[in-house]
Design an enzyme around this catalytic site. Structure first.
Site, PDB file in Angstrom:
ATOM      1  N   ASP A 100      43.193  27.593  47.940  1.00  0.00           N
ATOM      2  CA  ASP A 100      44.100  27.053  48.885  1.00  0.00           C
ATOM      3  C   ASP A 100      44.153  28.512  49.669  1.00  0.00           C
ATOM      4  OD1 ASP A 100      45.155  25.049  50.716  1.00  0.00           O
ATOM      5  OD2 ASP A 100      46.767  25.723  50.213  1.00  0.00           O
ATOM      6  N   GLU A 139      35.344  36.384  32.171  1.00  0.00           N
ATOM      7  CA  GLU A 139      35.164  36.260  31.095  1.00  0.00           C
ATOM      8  C   GLU A 139      34.738  35.536  30.312  1.00  0.00           C
ATOM      9  OE1 GLU A 139      39.791  37.656  30.536  1.00  0.00           O
ATOM     10  OE2 GLU A 139      39.585  35.958  28.761  1.00  0.00           O
TER      11      GLU A 139
END
Ligand code: TEU
Ligand code: CA
Length: 541
Positions: free
Chosen positions: A211, A249
């Site tokens: 956001d 990751e």
């Protein structure tokens, strides 16, 4: 659309936006919830989307529809529990649907524990260093630290009152006073959000929508004028590089930026290969329904995204903007966030016809695509909500000049012939939190389900075709001339999309086979305000 297990699913995914409190209410309190979402997973799988993006689902006083987060690691009790959210993620995966959640890093709720601690700790405390607290200007500090105004209207500063009742420091909020801005220069803020990302990735979330992604870092002296002092500062990119390392990751997790950025070159900086995967293309959303402007926006989008190797995205509506059935029915079909023009005359029959053509356009363009809940039902903006029911802080903070965003957040009509139209169960104890218009009796999902000419059927057919067309998965776009007023492009050697934005019916390319049209052909020709997907005749080499 995307291969279910493909690493880079986000490059061409069709993503359905669920504004939870208006999607489906499982327990009958008039507010949407996770049980309601779970009950509609078969509907979403049938629709043919690849992923669901949830607006914030966290505990929140709902001062800004949940974009005032009180705890980033839990679920709003009105929506359900953390355990239910984890089960919903698993259930959605079972339907082949990926889950994207909304992360709100620029600010939290004034009920977040960190902000409560900052108020209690007083000036100069480490607790206040996580936010932007400053003494006021003027003899008694009675003036705000600078003259910035909030994006919602009104001053961007609110003065606190110390424990002994005397007026204290001011704190910064680029949005509502209930949304204090974090100080992103503070290492604990950066560490907290990296931990929040891991918390949700550990729970199987496939991506996050970030956001207000361009607003996080501010001029440390708070001296520059707005908005450059807090918008699109160069140091914001280090944050997203660290977030990208975390996403990588975990593998195949998408970072999706909400970046309102007129400068398209600066916009694509967020999409460099070590930062965000995708960002919303608001230029397309705001673009007028006009041939030259649409073509220019599409060209500019693809040209700007190519150098960074990021896919474009195509979005027509969301929870912040006037629904495009209404926008495209207006005399001026362009949209601006600063001027919603609620109540402006709109021809909704024309608007829906254009929205049907826009569905085929957005679903045929190269990249990812968003469908906001209700787009697939052809919902228009509800422009006549009683003012006393409006909850968007923009309404009050604009001095009641901007009606705000409630009109695009009215609960979805699922079935039946009168409100709550299946949004809540029959034995509901409360009405939907915003009233649905009686005219939505003609808009319910159930009513459109078997109608071959409904918007729902069009979206289902288009999403199914899109998923089955390899050319739409990765190939680029080649414009071709299909006649006066036609916006026409190929995807690969023989798939074509033609939108008739002209004034007269259009002959289809010779030998073409019609795959899908947004409206009936007229004596074999494509009528105005209508779009078509075609299989082109093989070209003679
Ligand atoms: O919106 C950020 C943003 O720029 C918009 O708020 C826009 O400026 C606003 O809608 C006024 O027209 C995000 C969310 O999408 C929005 O719902 C939140 O209200 C806002 O951030 C604050 O979190
Ligand atoms: Ca409920």
């Amino acid at each position: 659309m995307a291969e279910k297990n493909s690493e880079q699913w986000w490059r061409s995914a069709a993503i359905y936006q669920v504004y939870i409190r208006s999607f489906a209410d499982g327990n009958g309190d008039g507010i949407g919830d996770l049980d309601g979402v779970r009950a509609q997973l078969p509907y979403l799988a049938e629709l043919g989307v690849d992923a669901i993006w949830f607006n914030p689902w966290y505990p929140s006083p709902m001062a800004d529809g949940g974009y005032d987060v009180a705890d980033y690691r839990d679920i709003n009790a009105a929506f359900g529990t953390l355990a239910e959210a984890e089960k919903l993620i698993a259930d959605a995966h079972g339907y082949g649907l990926r889950i994207i959640i909304d992360i709100v890093p620029n600010h939290c709720s004034d009920e977040h524990r960190w902000f409560r601690a900052a108020l209690a700790a007083g000036p100069g405390s480490p607790e206040r260093a996580r936010f932007w607290f400053r003494p006021g200007r003027g003899g008694d500090g009675e003036l705000p630290p600078n003259d910035w105004t909030s994006i919602f209207g009104g001053p961007a500063w609110t003065r606190t009152t110390d424990e002994d009742g005397t007026p204290g420091e001011w704190y910064l909020h680029l949005f509502a006073p209930q949304q204090p801005d974090f100080n992103w220069d503070h290492p604990e803020v950066r560490q907290e959000f990296e931990a929040v990302l891991r918390f949700w990735f550990d729970r199987g979330v496939d991506g996050v929508r970030i956001d207000s992604a361009a607003l996080l870092t501010k001029d440390p002296e708070l001296a520059e004028p707005a908005p450059s002092a807090f918008t699109d500062r160069d140091d914001v990119h280090a944050i997203y590089r660290s977030w990208r390392r975390i996403a990588d990751e975990y593998g195949s997790r998408a970072l999706i930026g909400e970046v309102w950025m007129p400068d398209v070159e600066r916009f694509t900086r967020y999409l460099r290969s070590d930062e965000l995967h995708v960002a919303f293309n608001f230029d397309f959303l705001c673009c007028a329904w006009e041939l030259d402007r649409l073509r220019a926006v599409i060209d500019a989008t693809l040209a700007s995204h190519a150098p960074v190797g990021a896919p474009a995205t195509w979005v027509l509506s969301n929870h912040d903007v006037v629904r495009h059935v209404t926008r495209y029915g207006r005399a001026n079909t362009a949209f601006g966030m600063a001027d919603r023009r609620i109540g402006e005359p709109a021809d909704l029959v024309l608007g829906e016809q254009r929205a049907r053509a826009a569905a085929l356009l957005s679903l045929a363009l190269p990249g990812g695509v968003y469908v906001y809940q209700g787009d697939e039902l052809g919902l228009a903006e509800v422009e006549d909500l009683p003012d006393e029911l409006r909850q968007d802080p923009i309404f009050s903070r604009s001095g009641y000049t901007d009606k705000g965003r409630d009109g695009c957040r009215v609960p979805v009509p699922w079935s039946g012939i009168h409100p709550p139209f299946g949004f809540s169960p029959e034995q509901a104890t409360a009405a939907p939190w915003l009233p649905q218009p009686q005219s939505w009796a003609r808009r319910t999902a159930a009513g459109q389900d078997t109608d071959p000419n409904s918007m729902l059927t069009l979206y289902r057919q288009a999403l199914r075709l899109r998923r089955a067309q390899p050319a739409l998965l990765t190939l680029g776009l080649d414009w071709f001339d299909a006649g006066e007023g036609a916006l026409a492009f190929r995807r690969g050697p023989d798939f074509a999309c033609v939108i008739n934005l002209g004034d007269t019916p259009l002959a289809l390319p010779a030998g073409a086979t019609l795959l899908l049209a947004s409206g009936p052909l007229l004596d074999g020709q494509l009528p105005t305000e209508t779009g078509a997907w075609l299989r082109l005749a093989p070209t003679r080499e």
